[in-house]
Write an enzyme that holds these catalytic residues in place. Structure first.
Site, PDB file in Angstrom:
ATOM      1  N   TYR A 123       1.059  -1.716   0.214  1.00  0.00           N
ATOM      2  CA  TYR A 123       0.424  -0.031  -0.057  1.00  0.00           C
ATOM      3  C   TYR A 123       1.037   1.373   0.322  1.00  0.00           C
ATOM      4  CZ  TYR A 123      -3.874  -2.843   1.045  1.00  0.00           C
ATOM      5  OH  TYR A 123      -5.667  -3.852   0.621  1.00  0.00           O
ATOM      6  N   LYS A 170       3.221 -14.845   4.910  1.00  0.00           N
ATOM      7  CA  LYS A 170       3.255 -16.295   3.630  1.00  0.00           C
ATOM      8  C   LYS A 170       4.613 -15.962   3.305  1.00  0.00           C
ATOM      9  CE  LYS A 170       1.665 -18.045  -0.230  1.00  0.00           C
ATOM     10  NZ  LYS A 170       0.755 -18.819   0.092  1.00  0.00           N
ATOM     11  N   ASP A 203      -2.874 -17.979   3.201  1.00  0.00           N
ATOM     12  CA  ASP A 203      -4.058 -18.803   2.036  1.00  0.00           C
ATOM     13  C   ASP A 203      -5.001 -20.068   3.287  1.00  0.00           C
ATOM     14  OD1 ASP A 203      -1.497 -19.759   2.311  1.00  0.00           O
ATOM     15  OD2 ASP A 203      -1.736 -20.841  -0.100  1.00  0.00           O
ATOM     16  N   ASP A 227      -6.330  -6.366   4.936  1.00  0.00           N
ATOM     17  CA  ASP A 227      -7.238  -5.434   4.353  1.00  0.00           C
ATOM     18  C   ASP A 227      -8.647  -6.776   4.109  1.00  0.00           C
ATOM     19  OD1 ASP A 227      -8.821  -4.234   2.781  1.00  0.00           O
ATOM     20  OD2 ASP A 227      -7.661  -3.554   1.848  1.00  0.00           O
ATOM     21  N   ASP A 231     -11.864  -8.249   6.491  1.00  0.00           N
ATOM     22  CA  ASP A 231     -13.232  -7.949   5.730  1.00  0.00           C
ATOM     23  C   ASP A 231     -13.745 -10.061   5.600  1.00  0.00           C
ATOM     24  OD1 ASP A 231     -13.328  -5.658   4.427  1.00  0.00           O
ATOM     25  OD2 ASP A 231     -13.995  -6.156   2.709  1.00  0.00           O
TER      26      ASP A 231
END
Ligand code: NAI
Length: 332
Positions: A123, A170, A203, A227, A231
């Site tokens: 970002y 990750k 994941d 982010d 959600d």
């Protein structure tokens, strides 16, 4: 009197902010609100997304209640949200997702808090066009930013009687960048020996959260994963309309709904103000007005339980204003 800066936002922003301010003002708290228009409409009017006076107000008051703002995709100005988080060093994005009994979902017992690093990762907005078929985007992970968000997550866990902190990453693929975040996590964990720790690859974490979210407690992660995961956690408790968030730095604090400006329903007066209202409750907790925050949450949950005055996203037919009036009825 504590002064609060208010950005009304655009899209559904002004509609939901009006309801939230009506509820806050009803409680006659020692708070004063300085309100400003910001965003696309303001940009078209005077060439500035955030007027100088609005910045000056937040500079001075240090607490901001913010409605959503539209960010055009792939063109135009940089996201105002990213700009605000960077400018005021609001490095900790905290999003609690707790099941609301009256809102039926497959999971009645979710109680997760996501700590999302808010200032770097992909970002940072550094994208380089190599040629017409190739673009490079830069992912930045620093020890300083990683350590402070991780420490904040552990401190929160300790202060709130939480048992476990999970690092989401990750690092199996991004061995250097996410590897640094993960190694900071285990270094800082040593300072909090009473808290259980583990880590999960992003994941696998997505699968875990939609199968058994009750196994998790406090989650900490770099910006992009935060982010997405936050959600996802909103989906576990009833959607974006009911998940609050705070963006905290060491000096400044910004409280905002997690959803966007919902242009598809703007002006229709059917937006659910709950996310912004619950974010305002986080602001009241931050300002040590915990009793008022509790009263508002109780009134809101009673409206959910009653079920006759819900907005369309919650399968009801009420307008934003009717929903707000129902909350006020329970506050009287
Ligand atoms: P969105 O969150 O605005 O909308 C997604 C879907 O959820 C839409 O169908 C919308 O109608 C619904 N929805 C969202 N909030 C709702 C509410 N309170 N009540 C009822 N339904 C609601 O996401 P979208 O469409 O991807 O983004 C729209 C704009 O908002 C974009 O310009 C985006 O950049 C911006 N945005 C701003 C944020 C902020 O200011 N913090 C955060 C996320 C997006």
């Amino acid at each position: 009197m504590k002064k609060i800066t208010v950005f009304r936002g655009d899209g559904i922003g002004p509609e939901i902010m009006e309801s939230v301010l009506k509820i806050l003002k009803f409680l006659t708290l020692p708070l004063e609100f300085e309100e400003f228009d910001v965003g696309e409409a303001e940009y078209k009017r005077n060439g500035k997304l955030i007027p100088d006076a609005a910045y000056a107000s937040f500079d001075k008051n240090k607490v901001l209640l913010k409605a959503p703002i539209t960010t055009p995709i792939g063109k135009g100005f940089r996201s105002l949200n990213v700009t605000l988080r960077k400018r005021y060093d609001l490095y900790a994005n905290i999003r609690p997702a707790r099941s609301i009994p009256a809102i039926k979902t497959p999971f009645p017992d979710v109680d997760l808090v996501t700590f999302r690093e808010n200032t770097e990762d992909l970002y940072c907005g550094i994208e380089e066009v190599i040629d017409e078929n190739t673009v490079h985007a830069t992912k930045i992970i620093t020890r300083k930013a990683s350590e402070r968000i991780i420490r904040r997550a552990f401190a929160y866990a300790l202060l709130n009687g939480r048992k476990q902190v999970t690092c989401v990453h990750k690092a199996n693929i991004m061995k250097q960048s996410d590897g640094l975040f993960l190694s900071c996590f285990y270094e800082i964990a040593k300072e909090f020996p009473t808290i259980q720790v583990n880590d999960k690859i992003i994941d696998a974490m997505c699968m875990e959260l939609v199968m058994h979210p009750q196994r998790y407690d406090v989650l900490v992660m770099p910006n992009l994963y935060g982010d997405i995961i936050s959600d996802l956690t909103s989906g576990l408790i009833g959607g974006l309309g009911v998940l609050p968030s705070s963006n905290l730095g060491d000096e400044y604090a910004m409280f905002e709904a997690v959803h966007g400006s919902a242009p598809d329903i703007a002006g229709k007066h059917i937006a659910n103000p709950s996310s912004l209202l619950l974010s305002a409750c986080m602001m009241l907790d931050y300002l040590h007005e915990e009793t008022a925050a509790k009263r508002i949450r109780q009134a809101l949950f009673r409206v959910f339980e009653d079920g006759t005055t819900l907005t369309p996203d919650l399968h009801g037919q009420a307008t934003t204003e009717e929903f707000c009036e129902a909350i006020l009825t329970y506050l009287k």
